[in-house]
Design an enzyme around this catalytic site. Sequence first.
Site, PDB file in Angstrom:
ATOM      1  CG  HIS A 193     -54.758  42.825 -74.720  1.00 10.46           C
ATOM      2  ND1 HIS A 193     -55.487  43.433 -73.563  1.00 10.46           N
ATOM      3  CD2 HIS A 193     -54.982  41.447 -74.614  1.00 10.46           C
ATOM      4  CE1 HIS A 193     -56.169  42.259 -73.043  1.00 10.46           C
ATOM      5  NE2 HIS A 193     -55.941  41.286 -73.576  1.00 10.46           N
ATOM      6  CG  HIS A 219     -53.069  39.273 -69.867  1.00 10.39           C
ATOM      7  ND1 HIS A 219     -53.620  38.251 -69.750  1.00 10.39           N
ATOM      8  CD2 HIS A 219     -54.129  39.859 -70.777  1.00 10.39           C
ATOM      9  CE1 HIS A 219     -54.439  37.732 -70.478  1.00 10.39           C
ATOM     10  NE2 HIS A 219     -54.763  38.880 -70.992  1.00 10.39           N
ATOM     11  CD  GLU A 269     -57.195  40.315 -68.390  1.00  6.29           C
ATOM     12  OE1 GLU A 269     -56.946  40.959 -69.500  1.00  6.29           O
ATOM     13  OE2 GLU A 269     -57.513  39.218 -68.567  1.00  6.29           O
TER      14      GLU A 269
END
Length: 349
Positions: free
Chosen positions: A106, A180, A314
Amino acid sequence: MSITKKYFGKTPDGKEVDMFTLSNSKGMVVKVMNYGATITSIIVPDRLGKLDDVVLGYDKLDDYIANKLYFGAIIGRHANRIEDSRFIINSTEYKVTKNEGENHIHGGLIGFDKVVWTAEISTKGQNECLNLGYFSVDGEEGYPGNLNVKVTYTLTDDNALKIGYFATTDKDTVVNLTNHSYFNLSGQGSGNILKDEVMINADKFTINDKNSIPTGEIESVFNTPMDFTKLTPVENGINSKYQQIEFAHGYDHNWILNKDEEKAAEAFDASSGRVLDVYTTEPGIQFYTGNFIYESKNCKDGANYSNHSGLCFETQYFPNSLKHKHFPSPILRVGDEYNNSTIFKFSTR
Ligand code: BGC
Protein backbone atom coordinates in the site's frame (compact mmCIF):
# COMPACT_ATOMS: atom_id res chain seq x y z
CA MET A 1 -25.67 17.69 -6.01
CA SER A 2 -23.78 20.04 -3.74
CA ILE A 3 -20.51 20.07 -1.83
CA THR A 4 -19.79 21.95 1.37
CA LYS A 5 -16.48 22.34 3.20
CA LYS A 6 -15.75 22.47 6.94
CA TYR A 7 -12.53 22.56 8.98
CA PHE A 8 -11.83 19.08 10.44
CA GLY A 9 -8.49 19.33 12.23
CA LYS A 10 -4.73 19.72 12.01
CA THR A 11 -2.00 17.13 11.48
CA PRO A 12 0.85 17.02 14.05
CA ASP A 13 2.98 19.05 11.59
CA GLY A 14 0.33 21.78 11.45
CA LYS A 15 -1.36 21.08 8.10
CA GLU A 16 -5.04 21.95 7.95
CA VAL A 17 -7.47 19.17 7.06
CA ASP A 18 -10.99 19.89 5.80
CA MET A 19 -14.06 17.70 5.57
CA PHE A 20 -16.12 17.89 2.39
CA THR A 21 -19.78 16.84 2.40
CA LEU A 22 -21.25 15.71 -0.93
CA SER A 23 -25.08 15.47 -0.96
CA ASN A 24 -27.59 14.56 -3.64
CA SER A 25 -31.36 15.01 -4.01
CA LYS A 26 -32.04 11.42 -2.82
CA GLY A 27 -30.69 12.01 0.67
CA MET A 28 -27.37 10.25 0.00
CA VAL A 29 -24.43 11.91 1.74
CA VAL A 30 -20.72 11.16 1.27
CA LYS A 31 -18.01 12.71 3.42
CA VAL A 32 -14.43 12.95 2.21
CA MET A 33 -11.48 14.58 3.97
CA ASN A 34 -8.29 15.72 2.29
CA TYR A 35 -6.07 13.71 4.68
CA GLY A 36 -5.47 10.57 2.62
CA ALA A 37 -8.25 11.69 0.22
CA THR A 38 -10.29 9.51 2.57
CA ILE A 39 -13.99 8.61 2.41
CA THR A 40 -15.13 8.92 6.03
CA SER A 41 -18.91 8.33 5.59
CA ILE A 42 -21.35 7.06 3.00
CA ILE A 43 -24.93 7.51 4.18
CA VAL A 44 -27.54 5.74 2.05
CA PRO A 45 -31.18 4.65 2.50
CA ASP A 46 -32.24 1.04 3.14
CA ARG A 47 -35.30 -0.46 1.45
CA LEU A 48 -37.60 1.42 3.88
CA GLY A 49 -35.77 4.71 3.40
CA LYS A 50 -33.89 4.55 6.70
CA LEU A 51 -30.46 6.19 6.43
CA ASP A 52 -27.31 4.49 7.73
CA ASP A 53 -23.60 5.07 7.33
CA VAL A 54 -22.24 2.02 5.47
CA VAL A 55 -18.46 2.51 5.75
CA LEU A 56 -16.11 1.94 8.69
CA GLY A 57 -14.24 4.92 10.08
CA TYR A 58 -13.50 7.20 13.00
CA ASP A 59 -14.80 10.48 14.37
CA LYS A 60 -11.40 12.09 14.92
CA LEU A 61 -8.50 12.95 12.63
CA ASP A 62 -5.99 11.58 15.19
CA ASP A 63 -7.58 8.14 14.91
CA TYR A 64 -7.17 8.20 11.12
CA ILE A 65 -3.54 9.26 11.54
CA ALA A 66 -2.91 6.30 13.89
CA ASN A 67 -5.04 3.92 11.76
CA LYS A 68 -3.21 0.94 10.25
CA LEU A 69 -6.24 -0.45 8.41
CA TYR A 70 -6.48 2.24 5.68
CA PHE A 71 -10.21 2.90 6.39
CA GLY A 72 -11.64 4.71 3.33
CA ALA A 73 -8.28 6.03 2.11
CA ILE A 74 -6.77 6.35 -1.35
CA ILE A 75 -3.86 3.94 -1.68
CA GLY A 76 -0.77 4.77 -3.74
CA ARG A 77 1.57 4.74 -5.47
CA HIS A 78 1.01 1.01 -5.56
CA ALA A 79 -2.00 -0.66 -3.96
CA ASN A 80 -1.34 -4.03 -2.35
CA ARG A 81 1.98 -5.89 -2.39
CA ILE A 82 5.31 -5.75 -4.18
CA GLU A 83 7.40 -8.85 -3.49
CA ASP A 84 10.82 -8.26 -1.91
CA SER A 85 10.10 -4.52 -2.11
CA ARG A 86 11.93 -4.14 -5.41
CA PHE A 87 11.21 -4.00 -9.11
CA ILE A 88 12.89 -3.23 -12.40
CA ILE A 89 11.81 -0.57 -14.88
CA ASN A 90 13.93 0.13 -18.01
CA SER A 91 16.72 -2.13 -16.63
CA THR A 92 17.05 -0.07 -13.43
CA GLU A 93 16.23 -1.70 -10.12
CA TYR A 94 14.24 0.36 -7.63
CA LYS A 95 13.93 -0.50 -3.94
CA VAL A 96 10.80 0.61 -2.15
CA THR A 97 10.11 0.69 1.62
CA LYS A 98 9.75 -2.68 3.32
CA ASN A 99 6.68 -2.31 5.49
CA GLU A 100 5.32 -5.87 5.65
CA GLY A 101 8.23 -8.17 6.45
CA GLU A 102 10.43 -8.19 3.35
CA ASN A 103 7.56 -6.95 1.19
CA HIS A 104 6.04 -3.59 0.36
CA ILE A 105 2.33 -2.88 0.87
CA HIS A 106 0.00 0.00 0.00
CA GLY A 107 2.66 2.53 -0.99
CA GLY A 108 4.96 2.22 2.03
CA LEU A 109 5.22 3.86 5.44
CA ILE A 110 3.88 7.21 4.30
CA GLY A 111 1.66 6.26 1.40
CA PHE A 112 -0.96 8.46 -0.23
CA ASP A 113 -3.28 7.55 2.68
CA LYS A 114 -1.04 9.41 5.14
CA VAL A 115 -0.56 12.75 3.38
CA VAL A 116 -2.63 15.92 3.08
CA TRP A 117 -3.99 16.50 -0.44
CA THR A 118 -4.93 19.84 -2.03
CA ALA A 119 -8.67 20.21 -2.52
CA GLU A 120 -10.92 22.25 -4.77
CA ILE A 121 -14.54 22.04 -5.81
CA SER A 122 -15.45 22.34 -9.50
CA THR A 123 -18.65 22.04 -11.51
CA LYS A 124 -19.08 19.44 -14.24
CA GLY A 125 -22.47 19.60 -16.00
CA GLN A 126 -25.15 19.09 -13.34
CA ASN A 127 -22.69 17.89 -10.75
CA GLU A 128 -20.16 19.41 -8.43
CA CYS A 129 -16.95 17.50 -8.20
CA LEU A 130 -14.33 17.32 -5.45
CA ASN A 131 -10.80 17.42 -6.93
CA LEU A 132 -7.97 16.27 -4.69
CA GLY A 133 -4.34 16.62 -5.71
CA TYR A 134 -1.01 15.29 -4.49
CA PHE A 135 2.51 15.79 -5.83
CA SER A 136 4.65 12.77 -4.96
CA VAL A 137 8.33 13.63 -5.37
CA ASP A 138 10.90 11.51 -7.18
CA GLY A 139 12.23 8.90 -4.73
CA GLU A 140 9.31 9.06 -2.29
CA GLU A 141 9.13 5.64 -0.57
CA GLY A 142 11.67 4.58 -3.23
CA TYR A 143 9.48 5.12 -6.31
CA PRO A 144 10.99 6.79 -9.40
CA GLY A 145 9.69 10.01 -10.94
CA ASN A 146 7.81 13.09 -9.79
CA LEU A 147 4.19 12.01 -9.92
CA ASN A 148 1.32 14.44 -10.23
CA VAL A 149 -1.79 12.70 -8.92
CA LYS A 150 -5.41 13.80 -9.04
CA VAL A 151 -8.39 11.98 -7.55
CA THR A 152 -11.93 13.21 -8.17
CA TYR A 153 -15.09 12.33 -6.27
CA THR A 154 -18.48 12.93 -7.89
CA LEU A 155 -21.84 12.01 -6.37
CA THR A 156 -24.74 11.74 -8.80
CA ASP A 157 -28.50 11.66 -8.29
CA ASP A 158 -28.67 7.93 -9.05
CA ASN A 159 -26.78 7.29 -5.78
CA ALA A 160 -23.48 6.60 -7.54
CA LEU A 161 -20.14 7.78 -6.20
CA LYS A 162 -17.61 8.02 -9.02
CA ILE A 163 -13.91 8.07 -8.20
CA GLY A 164 -11.61 9.27 -10.99
CA TYR A 165 -7.88 8.53 -10.79
CA PHE A 166 -5.36 10.50 -12.89
CA ALA A 167 -1.57 10.73 -12.82
CA THR A 168 1.36 11.91 -14.94
CA THR A 169 5.07 11.41 -14.37
CA ASP A 170 8.43 12.84 -15.50
CA LYS A 171 10.18 9.41 -15.30
CA ASP A 172 8.76 5.98 -16.17
CA THR A 173 7.25 4.67 -12.93
CA VAL A 174 4.58 2.40 -11.48
CA VAL A 175 1.08 3.57 -10.54
CA ASN A 176 -1.72 1.46 -9.11
CA LEU A 177 -4.31 3.51 -7.23
CA THR A 178 -7.33 2.27 -5.32
CA ASN A 179 -9.76 3.20 -2.58
CA HIS A 180 -9.76 1.16 0.63
CA SER A 181 -13.32 1.64 1.94
CA TYR A 182 -14.66 -1.10 4.21
CA PHE A 183 -18.38 -1.50 3.52
CA ASN A 184 -20.99 -2.85 5.88
CA LEU A 185 -24.34 -2.54 4.14
CA SER A 186 -26.35 -3.12 7.36
CA GLY A 187 -24.65 -0.03 8.78
CA GLN A 188 -21.14 0.39 10.15
CA GLY A 189 -20.73 -1.11 13.62
CA SER A 190 -23.77 -3.38 13.19
CA GLY A 191 -21.85 -6.68 13.20
CA ASN A 192 -20.07 -8.70 10.53
CA ILE A 193 -20.55 -9.03 6.79
CA LEU A 194 -20.64 -12.84 6.65
CA LYS A 195 -24.30 -13.00 5.62
CA ASP A 196 -23.78 -10.55 2.73
CA GLU A 197 -24.10 -12.03 -0.73
CA VAL A 198 -21.34 -11.16 -3.17
CA MET A 199 -20.97 -11.41 -6.94
CA ILE A 200 -17.63 -10.90 -8.71
CA ASN A 201 -17.68 -10.96 -12.49
CA ALA A 202 -14.52 -13.05 -12.76
CA ASP A 203 -13.88 -16.61 -13.95
CA LYS A 204 -10.29 -16.54 -12.70
CA PHE A 205 -8.18 -15.28 -9.81
CA THR A 206 -4.47 -14.97 -9.07
CA ILE A 207 -2.98 -17.58 -6.72
CA ASN A 208 -1.16 -16.21 -3.65
CA ASP A 209 1.74 -17.60 -1.65
CA LYS A 210 1.32 -17.68 2.14
CA ASN A 211 2.34 -14.01 2.36
CA SER A 212 -0.51 -12.98 0.05
CA ILE A 213 1.86 -12.35 -2.86
CA PRO A 214 0.64 -13.50 -6.30
CA THR A 215 2.92 -16.27 -7.56
CA GLY A 216 2.02 -15.63 -11.21
CA GLU A 217 -0.31 -18.65 -11.40
CA ILE A 218 -3.83 -18.02 -12.62
CA GLU A 219 -6.60 -20.37 -11.47
CA SER A 220 -10.22 -20.94 -12.47
CA VAL A 221 -12.74 -20.08 -9.74
CA PHE A 222 -15.08 -22.88 -10.78
CA ASN A 223 -15.52 -25.76 -8.31
CA THR A 224 -13.70 -23.75 -5.65
CA PRO A 225 -14.93 -21.45 -2.84
CA MET A 226 -13.56 -18.56 -4.94
CA ASP A 227 -16.55 -18.83 -7.31
CA PHE A 228 -18.62 -15.65 -6.96
CA THR A 229 -19.87 -15.63 -10.54
CA LYS A 230 -23.39 -15.71 -9.04
CA LEU A 231 -24.48 -13.93 -5.85
CA THR A 232 -23.14 -16.15 -3.03
CA PRO A 233 -23.19 -15.60 0.75
CA VAL A 234 -19.69 -14.81 2.04
CA GLU A 235 -20.20 -17.30 4.90
CA ASN A 236 -20.55 -20.24 2.48
CA GLY A 237 -16.84 -20.42 1.68
CA ILE A 238 -14.97 -18.21 4.12
CA ASN A 239 -14.09 -21.02 6.53
CA SER A 240 -13.46 -23.73 3.96
CA LYS A 241 -10.37 -25.91 4.05
CA TYR A 242 -9.13 -24.46 0.78
CA GLN A 243 -5.46 -23.57 1.01
CA GLN A 244 -5.84 -20.12 -0.57
CA ILE A 245 -8.48 -19.20 2.02
CA GLU A 246 -6.53 -20.72 4.91
CA PHE A 247 -3.44 -18.71 3.92
CA ALA A 248 -5.40 -15.45 4.09
CA HIS A 249 -7.78 -16.33 6.98
CA GLY A 250 -10.67 -15.55 4.65
CA TYR A 251 -10.99 -13.83 1.29
CA ASP A 252 -8.10 -11.51 0.42
CA HIS A 253 -7.33 -12.17 -3.24
CA ASN A 254 -7.20 -10.55 -6.62
CA TRP A 255 -9.97 -11.62 -9.02
CA ILE A 256 -9.32 -11.13 -12.75
CA LEU A 257 -12.32 -9.24 -14.06
CA ASN A 258 -14.05 -10.75 -17.11
CA LYS A 259 -14.79 -7.36 -18.66
CA ASP A 260 -17.63 -8.89 -20.73
CA GLU A 261 -20.06 -6.55 -19.04
CA GLU A 262 -19.74 -3.28 -17.24
CA LYS A 263 -20.46 -4.49 -13.72
CA ALA A 264 -17.42 -5.82 -11.87
CA ALA A 265 -18.93 -6.80 -8.53
CA GLU A 266 -21.97 -6.57 -6.29
CA ALA A 267 -22.74 -6.95 -2.61
CA PHE A 268 -26.29 -7.47 -1.33
CA ASP A 269 -27.44 -7.29 2.27
CA ALA A 270 -30.82 -9.03 2.58
CA SER A 271 -31.60 -7.54 6.01
CA SER A 272 -31.48 -3.89 4.88
CA GLY A 273 -32.09 -4.57 1.18
CA ARG A 274 -29.04 -2.44 0.30
CA VAL A 275 -27.16 -3.27 -2.88
CA LEU A 276 -23.69 -2.03 -3.79
CA ASP A 277 -22.70 -2.33 -7.46
CA VAL A 278 -19.09 -1.77 -8.49
CA TYR A 279 -18.06 -0.63 -11.97
CA THR A 280 -14.44 -0.09 -12.92
CA THR A 281 -11.97 0.40 -15.75
CA GLU A 282 -9.34 -1.57 -13.78
CA PRO A 283 -8.36 -5.16 -14.69
CA GLY A 284 -8.62 -6.64 -11.18
CA ILE A 285 -10.36 -6.42 -7.85
CA GLN A 286 -9.07 -7.33 -4.39
CA PHE A 287 -12.04 -8.73 -2.52
CA TYR A 288 -11.02 -8.53 1.13
CA THR A 289 -13.30 -9.65 3.98
CA GLY A 290 -11.59 -7.61 6.71
CA ASN A 291 -9.73 -10.66 8.07
CA PHE A 292 -7.26 -8.52 9.99
CA ILE A 293 -9.57 -5.92 11.55
CA TYR A 294 -8.30 -5.94 15.10
CA GLU A 295 -10.66 -5.35 18.06
CA SER A 296 -11.24 -1.60 18.06
CA LYS A 297 -13.53 0.14 20.50
CA ASN A 298 -15.20 3.53 20.27
CA CYS A 299 -14.73 4.10 16.54
CA LYS A 300 -17.17 6.14 14.44
CA ASP A 301 -20.30 7.07 16.44
CA GLY A 302 -19.05 4.83 19.26
CA ALA A 303 -18.99 1.68 17.08
CA ASN A 304 -16.81 -1.32 17.93
CA TYR A 305 -15.11 -3.26 15.13
CA SER A 306 -13.56 -6.70 14.89
CA ASN A 307 -12.84 -9.37 12.28
CA HIS A 308 -15.11 -9.17 9.23
CA SER A 309 -16.84 -5.95 10.35
CA GLY A 310 -16.54 -4.73 6.76
CA LEU A 311 -15.63 -5.88 3.26
CA CYS A 312 -13.52 -4.15 0.60
CA PHE A 313 -13.70 -4.09 -3.16
CA GLU A 314 -10.27 -2.68 -4.08
CA THR A 315 -10.23 -2.20 -7.84
CA GLN A 316 -6.65 -2.40 -9.05
CA TYR A 317 -3.86 -3.65 -11.29
CA PHE A 318 -2.91 -7.09 -9.98
CA PRO A 319 -0.61 -7.11 -6.93
CA ASN A 320 3.03 -7.95 -7.73
CA SER A 321 2.41 -7.21 -11.43
CA LEU A 322 5.92 -5.91 -11.99
CA LYS A 323 7.24 -9.47 -11.48
CA HIS A 324 4.86 -11.17 -13.90
CA LYS A 325 5.00 -10.18 -17.55
CA HIS A 326 1.64 -11.85 -18.31
CA PHE A 327 -0.18 -9.55 -15.83
CA PRO A 328 -1.45 -6.20 -17.19
CA SER A 329 1.36 -3.67 -16.80
CA PRO A 330 0.97 -0.98 -14.09
CA ILE A 331 3.88 1.02 -15.57
CA LEU A 332 3.14 4.66 -16.37
CA ARG A 333 5.41 6.07 -19.10
CA VAL A 334 6.48 9.68 -19.48
CA GLY A 335 3.95 11.45 -21.71
CA ASP A 336 1.12 9.02 -20.91
CA GLU A 337 -1.72 9.65 -18.48
CA TYR A 338 -2.93 7.19 -15.86
CA ASN A 339 -6.69 7.46 -16.18
CA ASN A 340 -8.95 5.01 -14.39
CA SER A 341 -12.28 5.19 -12.62
CA THR A 342 -14.41 3.19 -10.24
CA ILE A 343 -18.07 3.70 -9.40
CA PHE A 344 -19.73 2.56 -6.19
CA LYS A 345 -23.47 2.63 -6.89
CA PHE A 346 -26.08 2.06 -4.18
CA SER A 347 -29.68 0.88 -4.53
CA THR A 348 -32.14 -1.39 -2.68
CA ARG A 349 -34.32 -4.37 -3.45
C1 BGC B 1 -4.83 -6.43 1.78
C2 BGC B 1 -4.91 -7.11 3.12
C3 BGC B 1 -4.55 -6.11 4.18
C4 BGC B 1 -5.47 -4.93 4.08
C5 BGC B 1 -5.09 -3.83 5.03
C6 BGC B 1 -5.80 -5.32 1.76
O1 BGC B 1 -5.71 -4.66 0.54
O2 BGC B 1 -5.01 -7.32 0.71
O3 BGC B 1 -4.06 -8.22 3.17
O4 BGC B 1 -4.61 -6.68 5.45
O5 BGC B 1 -5.45 -4.41 2.78
O6 BGC B 1 -3.77 -3.52 4.87
